[in-house]
Design a protein around this motif. Structure first.
Motif, PDB file in Angstrom:
ATOM      1  N   PRO A 176      59.294  59.619 -16.988  1.00 22.47           N
ATOM      2  CA  PRO A 176      58.727  59.907 -15.666  1.00 22.47           C
ATOM      3  C   PRO A 176      58.957  61.364 -15.272  1.00 22.47           C
ATOM      4  CG  PRO A 176      60.709  58.562 -15.467  1.00 22.47           C
ATOM      5  CD  PRO A 176      60.406  58.644 -16.924  1.00 22.47           C
ATOM      6  N   ASP A 177      58.242  61.825 -14.256  1.00 21.91           N
ATOM      7  CA  ASP A 177      58.390  63.204 -13.783  1.00 21.91           C
ATOM      8  C   ASP A 177      59.841  63.493 -13.419  1.00 21.91           C
ATOM      9  OD1 ASP A 177      55.698  63.573 -14.094  1.00 21.91           O
ATOM     10  OD2 ASP A 177      55.204  63.313 -11.967  1.00 21.91           O
ATOM     11  N   GLY A 178      60.270  64.724 -13.734  1.00 20.34           N
ATOM     12  CA  GLY A 178      61.630  65.118 -13.399  1.00 20.34           C
ATOM     13  C   GLY A 178      62.675  64.528 -14.315  1.00 20.34           C
ATOM     14  N   CYS A 179      62.261  63.977 -15.454  1.00 21.36           N
ATOM     15  CA  CYS A 179      63.187  63.334 -16.393  1.00 21.36           C
ATOM     16  C   CYS A 179      62.833  63.737 -17.825  1.00 21.36           C
ATOM     17  CB  CYS A 179      63.128  61.816 -16.275  1.00 21.36           C
ATOM     18  SG  CYS A 179      63.494  61.153 -14.641  1.00 21.36           S
ATOM     19  N   ARG A 180      63.770  63.485 -18.735  1.00 22.41           N
ATOM     20  CA  ARG A 180      63.523  63.624 -20.168  1.00 22.41           C
ATOM     21  C   ARG A 180      64.083  62.394 -20.861  1.00 22.41           C
ATOM     22  NH1 ARG A 180      61.436  67.281 -17.994  1.00 22.41           N
ATOM     23  NH2 ARG A 180      61.321  69.484 -18.601  1.00 22.41           N
ATOM     24  N   TYR A 181      63.435  62.011 -21.972  1.00 23.64           N
ATOM     25  CA  TYR A 181      63.955  60.968 -22.842  1.00 23.64           C
ATOM     26  C   TYR A 181      64.482  61.596 -24.127  1.00 23.64           C
ATOM     27  CZ  TYR A 181      61.846  56.842 -20.489  1.00 23.64           C
ATOM     28  OH  TYR A 181      61.510  55.840 -19.621  1.00 23.64           O
ATOM     29  N   THR A 182      65.620  61.106 -24.594  1.00 21.67           N
ATOM     30  CA  THR A 182      66.011  61.257 -25.993  1.00 21.67           C
ATOM     31  C   THR A 182      66.278  59.858 -26.518  1.00 21.67           C
ATOM     32  OG1 THR A 182      68.381  61.561 -25.500  1.00 21.67           O
ATOM     33  CG2 THR A 182      67.001  63.552 -25.621  1.00 21.67           C
ATOM     34  N   GLN A 183      66.257  59.697 -27.834  1.00 19.27           N
ATOM     35  CA  GLN A 183      66.434  58.359 -28.388  1.00 19.27           C
ATOM     36  C   GLN A 183      67.214  58.432 -29.688  1.00 19.27           C
ATOM     37  OE1 GLN A 183      62.922  55.970 -28.261  1.00 19.27           O
ATOM     38  NE2 GLN A 183      63.846  54.212 -29.303  1.00 19.27           N
ATOM     39  N   ARG A 184      68.063  57.419 -29.888  1.00 17.59           N
ATOM     40  CA  ARG A 184      68.824  57.253 -31.132  1.00 17.59           C
ATOM     41  C   ARG A 184      68.792  55.778 -31.496  1.00 17.59           C
ATOM     42  NH1 ARG A 184      74.088  56.112 -31.632  1.00 17.59           N
ATOM     43  NH2 ARG A 184      74.399  56.572 -29.426  1.00 17.59           N
ATOM     44  N   PHE A 192      66.798  64.835 -14.427  1.00 16.62           N
ATOM     45  CA  PHE A 192      66.910  66.222 -13.981  1.00 16.62           C
ATOM     46  C   PHE A 192      66.882  66.317 -12.458  1.00 16.62           C
ATOM     47  CE2 PHE A 192      65.304  68.690 -17.980  1.00 16.62           C
ATOM     48  CZ  PHE A 192      66.306  68.096 -18.725  1.00 16.62           C
ATOM     49  N   SER A 193      66.154  65.421 -11.816  1.00 20.29           N
ATOM     50  CA  SER A 193      66.167  65.343 -10.350  1.00 20.29           C
ATOM     51  C   SER A 193      66.603  63.934  -9.968  1.00 20.29           C
ATOM     52  CB  SER A 193      64.784  65.667  -9.770  1.00 20.29           C
ATOM     53  OG  SER A 193      63.817  64.757 -10.250  1.00 20.29           O
ATOM     54  N   TRP A 194      67.224  63.799  -8.810  1.00 22.05           N
ATOM     55  CA  TRP A 194      67.798  62.517  -8.412  1.00 22.05           C
ATOM     56  C   TRP A 194      66.866  61.830  -7.410  1.00 22.05           C
ATOM     57  CZ3 TRP A 194      70.986  59.543 -10.686  1.00 22.05           C
ATOM     58  CH2 TRP A 194      71.599  58.484 -10.012  1.00 22.05           C
ATOM     59  N   PRO A 195      66.269  60.702  -7.823  1.00 19.66           N
ATOM     60  CA  PRO A 195      65.325  60.022  -6.926  1.00 19.66           C
ATOM     61  C   PRO A 195      66.041  59.197  -5.856  1.00 19.66           C
ATOM     62  CG  PRO A 195      65.511  58.834  -8.986  1.00 19.66           C
ATOM     63  CD  PRO A 195      66.386  60.047  -9.125  1.00 19.66           C
ATOM     64  N   MET A 196      65.279  58.787  -4.887  1.00 18.25           N
ATOM     65  CA  MET A 196      65.804  57.948  -3.816  1.00 18.25           C
ATOM     66  C   MET A 196      65.799  56.480  -4.251  1.00 18.25           C
ATOM     67  SD  MET A 196      67.015  57.309  -0.894  1.00 18.25           S
ATOM     68  CE  MET A 196      67.074  55.985   0.323  1.00 18.25           C
ATOM     69  N   LYS A 197      66.905  56.039  -4.779  1.00 20.01           N
ATOM     70  CA  LYS A 197      67.216  54.625  -5.020  1.00 20.01           C
ATOM     71  C   LYS A 197      66.535  53.988  -6.227  1.00 20.01           C
ATOM     72  CE  LYS A 197      68.580  50.644  -2.280  1.00 20.01           C
ATOM     73  NZ  LYS A 197      68.553  50.036  -0.928  1.00 20.01           N
ATOM     74  N   HIS A 198      65.312  54.391  -6.559  1.00 19.65           N
ATOM     75  CA  HIS A 198      64.617  53.734  -7.660  1.00 19.65           C
ATOM     76  C   HIS A 198      63.960  54.779  -8.578  1.00 19.65           C
ATOM     77  CE1 HIS A 198      64.554  50.558  -4.493  1.00 19.65           C
ATOM     78  NE2 HIS A 198      64.881  49.808  -5.523  1.00 19.65           N
ATOM     79  N   VAL A 199      63.866  54.422  -9.860  1.00 22.34           N
ATOM     80  CA  VAL A 199      63.072  55.197 -10.792  1.00 22.34           C
ATOM     81  C   VAL A 199      62.290  54.212 -11.643  1.00 22.34           C
ATOM     82  CG1 VAL A 199      64.975  55.345 -12.488  1.00 22.34           C
ATOM     83  CG2 VAL A 199      63.075  56.988 -12.581  1.00 22.34           C
ATOM     84  N   ARG A 200      61.008  54.446 -11.774  1.00 25.98           N
ATOM     85  CA  ARG A 200      60.123  53.549 -12.511  1.00 25.98           C
ATOM     86  C   ARG A 200      59.845  54.128 -13.892  1.00 25.98           C
ATOM     87  NH1 ARG A 200      56.957  49.927  -9.860  1.00 25.98           N
ATOM     88  NH2 ARG A 200      55.078  50.536 -11.005  1.00 25.98           N
ATOM     89  N   LEU A 201      59.987  53.286 -14.915  1.00 24.89           N
ATOM     90  CA  LEU A 201      59.836  53.709 -16.295  1.00 24.89           C
ATOM     91  C   LEU A 201      58.609  53.026 -16.901  1.00 24.89           C
ATOM     92  CD1 LEU A 201      63.576  53.370 -17.399  1.00 24.89           C
ATOM     93  CD2 LEU A 201      62.436  55.298 -16.251  1.00 24.89           C
TER      94      LEU A 201
END
Length: 425
Positions: free
Chosen positions: A343-351, A360-369
């Motif tokens: 989502p906007d303001g975020c990055r994914y890495t995977q292992r 990277f930015s702190w949302p208000m209470k929820h983040v949708r993936l």
């Protein structure tokens, strides 16, 4: 003989993800950028006092290695010779070397020993350019580029002799210090200067005899990695992105390539006493995360001073990065990009089956993936392994997004990271 390293060596390099670049030499005494000789058009005589007084009495490479380990780095690259031609080892081919200064001792061997003892990979930066060698012709990148007499002296210089010298020094470095993981050459400029302006006196693969040099390197150390600065694309194991963050995975001729971003702490590679324009640690953490999310490494530079110590500000910054890496290295080491769209303001890495959401930015209470509904078995913050509650879509209009319920208070780390354990697909 292949011009490139084995796949296993490349994959190991990618697993490291984070390394230390060390720019150190006579320019550290000038303390105003490693290109000081070029920028100020200094002659050899004007530069000589740095050689005559070079005595890094506080040089302790084991302390450098410990700091790199604390920062979460997995490898390091040292400038064995920069553009000024000064050598940090006891070369048989010149007197312009550390053993002829008041220091009087090899500096490369102790570096290699200390970093190997700390379990870190080692690399040697080596300049293809040499402003001190008598056969290196004066060109648009030379300190005496505006000196007509120096230009006229090119008639007496023989670049073939310099090329043999360059190859001989590389052979010394690759036969005296055991296994070397990376040979970081710098740099070619066949038709443009550092300002991207056209030039007619540049140097590239012909001047360096690049293909012959690569074959020599491969014969001595078959597993070594080479960067992309020999003006010989067929030999490049990885591409370098200097002082910028690519917008996405790096592509060459339409194909993704292995890449490493090299970045400074303050815009200068060598020790620059009066440059206080330091990047904050949280920005550097975001740059590291951004690089890994785009399948790249980050090589972060320090410029030790003329006594051999790393600047206290740089030490503090690396330790702050290390504080984050101590809790979050699972999202960096051995990790890479994800096929999922963050989502906007975020990055994914995977292992493997672990997907890491870097906020990277702190949302208000929820983040949708998006696309992750029904895909996660569990979610937790990496910093303390506390659960992050998740909500699956309750109605068709909510789509295929997984919703994470975040606390109001942001975790007190440079970049909060949520680890999601995914179901096997």
């Amino acid at each position: 003989m292949s011009l490139r390293a084995p796949v296993a060596a490349v994959r190991r390099f990618q697993s490291w993800r984070f390394g230390l670049f060390v720019h150190w030499g006579l320019y550290s005494a000038a303390a105003r950028h490693e290109w000081v000789k070029y920028r100020e058009r200094l002659t050899d005589d004007q530069y000589q006092p740095y050689f005559d007084t070079f005595d890094p009495d506080l040089y302790e490479p084991s302390a450098w290695a410990a700091l790199a380990r604390e920062a979460g780095m997995r490898y390091a690259v040292l400038t064995t010779k920069h553009h000024d031609g000064f050598c940090l080892w006891d070369s048989d081919l010149t007197d312009y070397k550390v053993t002829r200064t008041p220091h009087g001792r090899d500096a490369v061997g102790p570096f290699a020993d200390a970093f190997r003892a700390a379990g870190l990979g080692i690399g040697f930066y080596h300049s293809l350019i040499d402003w001190h060698h008598p056969d290196f012709t004066v060109d648009s990148h030379h300190p005496q580029r505006d000196d007509a007499a120096a230009r006229a002296g090119n008639a007496e210089r023989d670049m073939n002799r310099y090329t043999d010298y360059l190859h001989g020094q590389v052979q010394e470095l690759l036969t005296r210090y055991g296994d070397v993981d990376i040979m970081w050459f710098d740099f070619s400029y066949p038709d443009k200067d550092i300002h991207e302006q056209p030039i007619t006196d540049g140097k590239g693969r012909t001047a360096w005899a690049s293909e012959r040099l690569v074959r020599t390197v491969r014969s001595l150390q078959p597993d070594i990695l080479l960067n992309d600065r020999l003006d010989l694309p067929a030999s490049a194991d990885f591409t370098t992105a200097e002082q910028f963050q690519p917008a996405g995975p790096v592509m060459v001729d339409g194909r993704p390539v292995v890449w490493e971003g090299c970045q400074t702490l303050n815009g200068s590679w060598g020790y620059d006493r009066d440059n206080l324009d330091d990047k904050p640690a949280d920005l550097l953490v975001r740059m590291l995360v951004d690089s890994v999310s785009k399948d790249g490494n980050l090589l972060l530079n320090v410029g030790p001073n003329a006594r051999g110590e790393i600047d206290p500000r740089a030490v503090r910054t690396l330790r702050e990065i290390g504080a984050w890496m101590r809790l979050h290295s699972a999202a960096i080491h051995d990790a890479g990009p994800s096929t999922h769209q963050a989502p906007d303001g975020c990055r994914y890495t995977q292992r493997g089956d672990r997907l890491y959401l870097h906020l990277f930015s702190w949302p208000m209470k929820h983040v949708r993936l998006p696309g992750l509904a029904g895909r996660a078995r569990y979610a937790r913050f990496l910093n303390d392994h506390s659960e992050v509650r998740r909500t699956e879509p309750a109605a068709a209009h909510e789509g295929d997004a997984l919703t994470l319920e975040l606390p109001i208070q942001r975790p007190d780390v440079a970049v909060p990271v949520v680890e999601l354990a995914l179901h096997e697909s």
